[in-house]
Design an enzyme around this catalytic site. Structure first.
Site, PDB file in Angstrom:
ATOM      1  N   SER A  48       0.824  -1.209   0.000  1.00  0.00           N
ATOM      2  CA  SER A  48       0.000   0.000   0.000  1.00  0.00           C
ATOM      3  C   SER A  48       0.859   1.261   0.000  1.00  0.00           C
ATOM      4  O   SER A  48       0.546   2.234  -0.691  1.00  0.00           O
ATOM      5  CB  SER A  48      -0.926   0.018   1.224  1.00  0.00           C
ATOM      6  OG  SER A  48      -1.905  -0.991   1.134  1.00  0.00           O
TER       7      SER A  48
ATOM      8  N   TRP B 173      -9.775   7.421   5.888  1.00  0.00           N
ATOM      9  CA  TRP B 173      -9.119   6.177   5.476  1.00  0.00           C
ATOM     10  C   TRP B 173      -8.058   6.442   4.403  1.00  0.00           C
ATOM     11  O   TRP B 173      -8.042   5.815   3.366  1.00  0.00           O
ATOM     12  CB  TRP B 173     -10.136   5.141   4.983  1.00  0.00           C
ATOM     13  CG  TRP B 173     -11.179   4.772   5.981  1.00  0.00           C
ATOM     14  CD1 TRP B 173     -12.521   4.970   5.875  1.00  0.00           C
ATOM     15  CD2 TRP B 173     -10.946   4.168   7.262  1.00  0.00           C
ATOM     16  NE1 TRP B 173     -13.153   4.528   7.016  1.00  0.00           N
ATOM     17  CE2 TRP B 173     -12.206   4.025   7.888  1.00  0.00           C
ATOM     18  CE3 TRP B 173      -9.806   3.731   7.943  1.00  0.00           C
ATOM     19  CZ2 TRP B 173     -12.356   3.465   9.151  1.00  0.00           C
ATOM     20  CZ3 TRP B 173      -9.944   3.179   9.207  1.00  0.00           C
ATOM     21  CH2 TRP B 173     -11.211   3.035   9.794  1.00  0.00           C
TER      22      TRP B 173
ATOM     23  N   GLU C 183     -10.174   0.401  -2.352  1.00  0.00           N
ATOM     24  CA  GLU C 183     -10.064   0.523  -3.816  1.00  0.00           C
ATOM     25  C   GLU C 183     -11.269  -0.107  -4.509  1.00  0.00           C
ATOM     26  O   GLU C 183     -11.155  -0.709  -5.572  1.00  0.00           O
ATOM     27  CB  GLU C 183      -8.766  -0.114  -4.338  1.00  0.00           C
ATOM     28  CG  GLU C 183      -7.505   0.316  -3.619  1.00  0.00           C
ATOM     29  CD  GLU C 183      -7.059   1.710  -4.000  1.00  0.00           C
ATOM     30  OE1 GLU C 183      -7.739   2.348  -4.815  1.00  0.00           O
ATOM     31  OE2 GLU C 183      -6.035   2.157  -3.465  1.00  0.00           O
TER      32      GLU C 183
END
Length: 401
Positions: free
Chosen positions: A107, A178, A380
């Protein structure tokens, strides 16, 4: 325990690659060299520390520079703009190796490359590219991507973050939630509505008055990845920081396609790590006077795991081949992201069972991967949203309206 950035006990990474259908024959020498280089880095820099950092819910920020050194930031972007100048399959295999180490480490890299460098490269001005991309590619700057809001996750078009014009500046207000890397980021690519209600990208630098990025605590997943908010309270940003070459959801959604493509490869890495550990454990663990790998039910689990991994490897390779030709559609990327993450989560769960009680400990990677993949299943684009994207593509009917 972690002392001076080094764990007092380090897990030895014994991973061996698994390629049941000889898919490596479809990869170029450059792909294989890139994969081996990243794998060696993960074994040396990530695997020995990741369990301890995950347990303590601390981000190993020292890895940001190392990720730059191995070319993990924007591998498929042009070298002149700080990228690696490689193709999309190279990008994929690099993400696969990083996620074998940890989803949070992947990530770190995929946000930097796909969600920060990519929109600046594709939609930014030449001045913006020259100012930011080399520093992002080298790891001197860390970036983050501001799209998701507290009340608008799967429906980004409903965002309320917006800006008004004031002379040569804009004044930005709103909040994002987030956001990977936000508490340590030097800049954020933020998507907000302009005075006409159309979505535009804005580069907001750390330290701008009214801009804050508090960290989110209490996560049981991606614990070694730092996650936070982006809060904008009358933040004054020069108009020259607006990405000039895109208006509307096309901008952020194209970035998400780039990131989702990387996840489709990355999830395979997590699955491979779990399978590799389970296969080795099944040969070493003795019960009823024989290794548990000799029992039919254990062999069933392992056979199904490598079958699903192989199918995902073939899907990712084909998707990469299409991406290299500019022919990978967002719907095809959605299918691969959804399938491969779900596959990896199921493999992690089965691998945990093969390890028995030891599978819940940090002596083995399965439980950490399983917890991480619960997030990867959602971010995503959620598992269900990707299903509806495929459904809309095959029927021509929009379930979102």
């Amino acid at each position: 325990m972690i002392q001076n950035g080094t764990p007092t006990t380090a897990r030895v990474d014994k991973f061996q690659h698994h390629d049941y259908y000889n898919i490596d024959e479809l990869l170029s020498e450059d792909h294989l060299l890139a994969r081996e280089a990243v794998r060696a880095w993960v074994k040396q820099e990530v695997s020995p520390i990741i369990e301890e950092y995950s347990e303590k819910a601390e981000c190993p920020t020292q890895l940001f520079k190392g990720l730059a050194e191995i070319g993990a930031y924007g591998p498929s972007l042009p070298a002149e703009y700080g990228g690696g100048g490689m193709d999309e399959i190279a990008y994929g295999v690099i993400m696969q190796e990083l996620e074998r180490g940890d989803s949070g480490v992947r990530s770190m890299a995929s946000v930097q490359g796909s969600l920060v460098m990519y929109p600046i490269y594709r939609f930014g001005s030449e001045e913006q590219k020259k100012k930011y991309l080399p520093k992002l590619g080298s790891g001197e700057f860390i970036g983050c991507f501001g799209l998701t809001e507290p009340d608008h996750g799967s429906n980004p078009g409903g965002m309320i973050t917006s800006f008004v014009e004031d002379g040569n500046d804009i004044i930005l207000n709103g909040a994002k939630l987030w956001i990977t890397n936000s508490p340590v980021a030097d800049l954020a690519v933020v998507w907000a509505k302009n005075p006409e209600g159309k979505i535009q990208g804005v580069i907001v630098e750390k330290g701008t008055p009214g801009f804050s990025a508090p960290e989110i605590h209490g996560k049981w997943s991606l614990r070694a990845s730092i996650t936070g908010e982006l809060i904008f309270e009358d933040v004054r940003v020069p108009k020259s920081n607006i990405l000039p070459n895109v208006v509307g959801l096309k901008g952020p959604l194209s970035c998400l396609s780039k990131a989702r493509y990387g996840i489709a490869w990355g999830a395979i890495g997590a699955a491979l790590d779990c399978y590799d550990s389970a296969l080795r454990y099944s040969k070493e663990r003795i019960q009823f006077d024989k290794p548990i790998g000799q029992f039919q039910l254990t062999q069933k689990k392992l056979a199904e795991m490598i079958t699903e991994i192989t199918k995902a490897q073939l899907m990712a390779w084909r998707l990469g081949s299409l991406a290299n030709k500019g022919k990978a559609s967002p719907a095809q990327i959605s299918m691969a992201k959804r399938n491969n993450v779900h596959m990896a989560l199921e493999v992690a769960r089965e691998a945990r069972q093969i390890h028995g009680g030891m599978g819940i400990t940090n002596e083995y990677p399965c439980m950490r991967h399983m917890m991480n993949l619960e997030t990867v299943l959602t971010y995503e684009g959620t598992h269900d949203v990707h299903l509806l994207i495929t459904g809309m593509d095959v029927t021509g009917l929009n379930a979102f309206k």
